[in-house]
Design an enzyme around this catalytic site. Structure first.
Site, PDB file in Angstrom:
ATOM      1  N   LYS A   1       3.131  -6.928   1.560  1.00  0.00           N
ATOM      2  CA  LYS A   1       2.783  -7.567   3.346  1.00  0.00           C
ATOM      3  C   LYS A   1       1.597  -8.452   3.538  1.00  0.00           C
ATOM      4  O   LYS A   1       2.205  -9.376   4.739  1.00  0.00           O
ATOM      5  CB  LYS A   1       2.084  -5.978   3.435  1.00  0.00           C
ATOM      6  CG  LYS A   1       2.938  -4.889   3.875  1.00  0.00           C
ATOM      7  CD  LYS A   1       2.284  -3.639   3.696  1.00  0.00           C
ATOM      8  CE  LYS A   1       3.190  -2.409   3.833  1.00  0.00           C
ATOM      9  NZ  LYS A   1       2.177  -1.290   3.427  1.00  0.00           N
TER      10      LYS A   1
ATOM     11  N   GLN B   1      -3.378   1.278   4.620  1.00  0.00           N
ATOM     12  CA  GLN B   1      -2.274   1.960   2.948  1.00  0.00           C
ATOM     13  C   GLN B   1      -2.488   3.015   2.520  1.00  0.00           C
ATOM     14  O   GLN B   1      -3.098   3.496   2.308  1.00  0.00           O
ATOM     15  CB  GLN B   1      -2.182   0.777   2.560  1.00  0.00           C
ATOM     16  CG  GLN B   1      -1.260   1.125   1.005  1.00  0.00           C
ATOM     17  CD  GLN B   1      -0.123   0.578   1.381  1.00  0.00           C
ATOM     18  OE1 GLN B   1       0.103   0.172   2.199  1.00  0.00           O
ATOM     19  NE2 GLN B   1       1.067   1.676   1.014  1.00  0.00           N
TER      20      GLN B   1
ATOM     21  N   ASP C   1       2.509   1.066  11.984  1.00  0.00           N
ATOM     22  CA  ASP C   1       2.808   1.745  11.456  1.00  0.00           C
ATOM     23  C   ASP C   1       3.236   3.051  12.109  1.00  0.00           C
ATOM     24  O   ASP C   1       4.265   3.568  11.352  1.00  0.00           O
ATOM     25  CB  ASP C   1       1.808   2.821  10.356  1.00  0.00           C
ATOM     26  CG  ASP C   1       1.337   1.814   9.195  1.00  0.00           C
ATOM     27  OD1 ASP C   1       2.676   1.696   8.340  1.00  0.00           O
ATOM     28  OD2 ASP C   1       1.032   2.249   7.823  1.00  0.00           O
TER      29      ASP C   1
HETATM   30  N1  GUN Z   1       2.523   4.336   2.096  1.00  0.00           N
HETATM   31  C1  GUN Z   1       4.228   4.727   1.433  1.00  0.00           C
HETATM   32  N2  GUN Z   1       4.256   3.925   2.998  1.00  0.00           N
HETATM   33  C2  GUN Z   1       4.200   3.428   3.536  1.00  0.00           C
HETATM   34  C3  GUN Z   1       3.797   2.823   5.085  1.00  0.00           C
HETATM   35  O1  GUN Z   1       5.252   2.822   4.935  1.00  0.00           O
HETATM   36  N3  GUN Z   1       2.806   2.458   5.390  1.00  0.00           N
HETATM   37  C4  GUN Z   1       1.484   2.704   4.862  1.00  0.00           C
HETATM   38  N4  GUN Z   1      -0.020   2.727   5.776  1.00  0.00           N
HETATM   39  N5  GUN Z   1       1.096   3.433   4.421  1.00  0.00           N
HETATM   40  C5  GUN Z   1       2.708   3.771   2.952  1.00  0.00           C
END
Ligand code: GUN
Length: 299
Positions: free
Chosen positions: A53, A97, A120
């Site tokens: 990311k 996350q 998100d």
């Molecule tokens: N963990 C697995 N997929 C995601 C996601 O799309 N966003 C976040 N913040 N954590 C994740």
């Protein structure tokens, strides 16, 4: 044999457009999109996602900062960090996350993020906007990326098409159901309590799988000519004779499924790169909105 949907290539095209739109915003308003990522503890998969990311944010011309609190950080301190970021004018997107350690309530943390910075799309306000069809919220990244691939194949109007979604998570299953419904598809959401899963799967013109179980959906269950979007990323032991100890597989048995499907996403290189690209789209949107400018559209 199915055509393999090249998510990496789609994602690269989106990144190019993001770079251009970032430069425009910088020039017109002096605003550089800023993304803050919080990753707690040392889960190896989370660490890998977070570094990609960051890399992608920098490629887009964003500023990006990662916070790595220790695994024993208390919920109050984490929420305090989020509140500081909510008030920081240089940060437009905040991502925590998941999964979080057991002593922290995921819901409390998600709801602490300002809905305007919730890239998100997990905050209740953004979930509500998605379900009701308002266009000024944030759409969760994996569903948004999957929809771009589905639209490239089937167009904007999915009238008459039967979609089966396997998985009912807040991250993928539920939000993609809203998006598909808004595009006029007929939806079935299957999950661990569904009986006769192979028959349900066989009814799908478009199959979206997000269950986190390696190769659980068998090729023989798939309707000939279907489109298969495999959201799963599972690490499993490598095949014999491989130099690496592990390999990545999806939730669908790729080789057998490719014989019957018309279009299928690979793992890796399918949904994954699109998810990260859509996180950048959401961060760009947040930055545009903070400057009072209507954000560009990505389809
Ligand atoms: N963990 C697995 N997929 C995601 C996601 O799309 N966003 C976040 N913040 N954590 C994740």
């Amino acid at each position: 044999m199915a055509e393999v949907i090249n998510g990496k290539k789609f994602a690269e095209e989106i990144t190019e457009k993001i770079k251009m739109e970032t430069a425009k915003l910088m020039e017109s308003h002096g605003v550089r999109p800023g993304l803050a990522v919080i990753v707690i503890g040392d889960d190896p998969a989370s660490q890998i996602y977070v570094s990609s990311k960051n890399r992608e944010a920098e490629k887009c011309g964003f500023s990006s900062i990662t916070y790595r609190p220790e695994a024993d950080i208390c919920e109050d301190n984490l929420i305090h960090l989020i509140q500081e970021l909510n008030g920081n004018p240089f940060i437009h997107g905040i991502l925590v996350q998941l999964p979080l350690p057991d002593h922290i309530r995921t819901e409390a943390v998600i709801q602490a993020i300002s809905p305007n910075k919730d890239v998100d799309g997990f905050h209740c306000i953004n979930v509500g906007k998605l379900v009701t069809g308002a266009h000024d919220g944030f759409i969760p990244c994996t569903p948004a990326g999957s929809m771009i691939m589905i639209r490239r194949i089937h167009g904007d109007d999915l009238s008459g098409l039967d979609v089966v979604i396997v998985g009912r998570s807040n991250i993928v299953g539920k939000p993609i159901a809203s998006l598909l419904l808004a595009a006029n598809a007929t939806i079935t959401i299957a999950h661990s309590g569904t009986s006769e899963l192979p028959d349900v799967v066989r009814s799908a013109d478009i199959l979206v799988v997000a269950i986190g179980r390696p190769e659980m959906i068998k090729g023989a269950w798939i309707k000939p000519g279907a489109t298969v979007i495999d959201v799963g990323i599972n690490r499993v032991p490598a095949l014999k004779n491989s130099k690496k100890p592990t390999r990545l597989v999806g939730d669908v048995e790729f080789e057998m499924a490719s014989i019957v499907a018309k279009n299928i996403t690979p793992v890796p290189g399918g949904v994954g790169p699109m998810t990260i690209a859509m996180l950048m789209v959401n961060t760009l949107k947040a930055a545009y909105r903070s400057a009072g400018v209507v954000p560009p559209i990505f389809h």
